[in-house]
Design a protein around this motif. Sequence first.
Motif, short mmCIF file in Angstrom:
data_model
loop_
_atom_site.label_atom_id
_atom_site.label_comp_id
_atom_site.label_asym_id
_atom_site.label_seq_id
_atom_site.Cartn_x
_atom_site.Cartn_y
_atom_site.Cartn_z
N LEU A 57 0.80 -1.25 0.02
CA LEU A 57 -0.03 0.04 -0.05
C LEU A 57 0.85 1.37 0.04
CD1 LEU A 57 -2.67 -1.06 2.67
CD2 LEU A 57 -2.99 -0.55 0.21
N PRO A 58 0.45 2.26 -0.69
CA PRO A 58 1.22 3.57 -0.88
C PRO A 58 1.07 4.15 0.35
CG PRO A 58 -0.69 3.73 -2.21
CD PRO A 58 -0.58 2.40 -1.68
N ALA A 59 1.99 4.99 0.77
CA ALA A 59 1.87 6.00 2.07
C ALA A 59 0.52 6.89 2.12
CB ALA A 59 3.20 7.00 2.14
N LEU A 60 0.08 6.88 3.11
CA LEU A 60 -1.27 7.57 3.37
C LEU A 60 -1.16 9.18 2.60
CD1 LEU A 60 -2.60 6.49 6.60
CD2 LEU A 60 -3.36 5.61 4.35
N ALA A 61 0.13 9.63 2.92
CA ALA A 61 0.34 11.15 2.81
C ALA A 61 0.05 11.24 1.45
CB ALA A 61 1.76 11.59 3.31
N GLU B 56 7.62 8.80 6.32
CA GLU B 56 8.58 9.79 6.48
C GLU B 56 9.22 10.39 5.29
OE1 GLU B 56 11.40 7.28 8.72
OE2 GLU B 56 10.34 7.06 10.56
N GLU B 57 9.30 9.42 4.32
CA GLU B 57 9.76 10.17 2.92
C GLU B 57 8.99 11.10 2.38
OE1 GLU B 57 12.01 10.82 -0.59
OE2 GLU B 57 12.64 9.89 1.24
N ALA B 58 7.70 11.04 2.54
CA ALA B 58 6.51 11.97 1.96
C ALA B 58 6.72 13.33 2.92
CB ALA B 58 5.28 11.22 2.23
#
Length: 257
Positions: free
Chosen positions: A15-19, A70-72
Amino acid sequence: MHRLALGLIAGLVSLPALAEEVPVTPPAATAEATMTEAERKAFREEVRAYLLENPEVLIEAMDVLQAREEEAALQRDILMVSTHSGEIFNSPNDWVGGNPEGDLTLVEFMDYRCSYCRKAYAEVEELIKADGNIRFVVKEFPILGEASLLSAQFAIAMRQLHGDQAYEAAHDALIALRGEPTPETLARLATDLGHDPKPVLDRMGSPEVMSVIQANHILAEQMEITGTPAFVLKDMVMRGYAPLETMQQFVAEARTE
């Protein structure tokens, strides 16, 4: 194991980051909607059994999600710093200390009544002195009530009336002040610093002073800064207190980019 259960587990990990705000429907979820109630029940039981037998899958999924978040957040900070760089690093409203010609600029959003700002004060001073090549910018960001506001107003009024050296002396005195910054206390402080207190106290509530504080609050909101201290260094935003060793690492990292 049921193929759909395997698909759902894979979806948890990927799943992709929520951000990123990208809506995703895992293939297993689409297929589950076409099942009979009995098939759906069996499918869910298989998923539950698999997760109980292999809990490391959930840990792996959470690690992936955290890394992506964290990356987002890092990319968001880089964009915010780039968008507001002029206001952050070069506002004429802010006092500049350290080495004005330094190769790096460290910006601090601070509140005189913040215990962590006071703790950071000596360490930031040591960092700047030992390095010798850091330009240091202070953003008055009072967020802890009336005492914070009065302190910031006093410091800004001192700078506007008497210049950068007077501001620096007031800044240092306010950081060390242990009593409440009442008008009487601030009047004595102005006198101790060699200035007539009345013009300073009269200036504190002026539009010229309040506009500086308002601008810093607007900028902090745009930068998603809600507490103090907060630091901006190059394209990094550091929210909260960091010990000297950590600050030195940030400086070293900024110079290698």
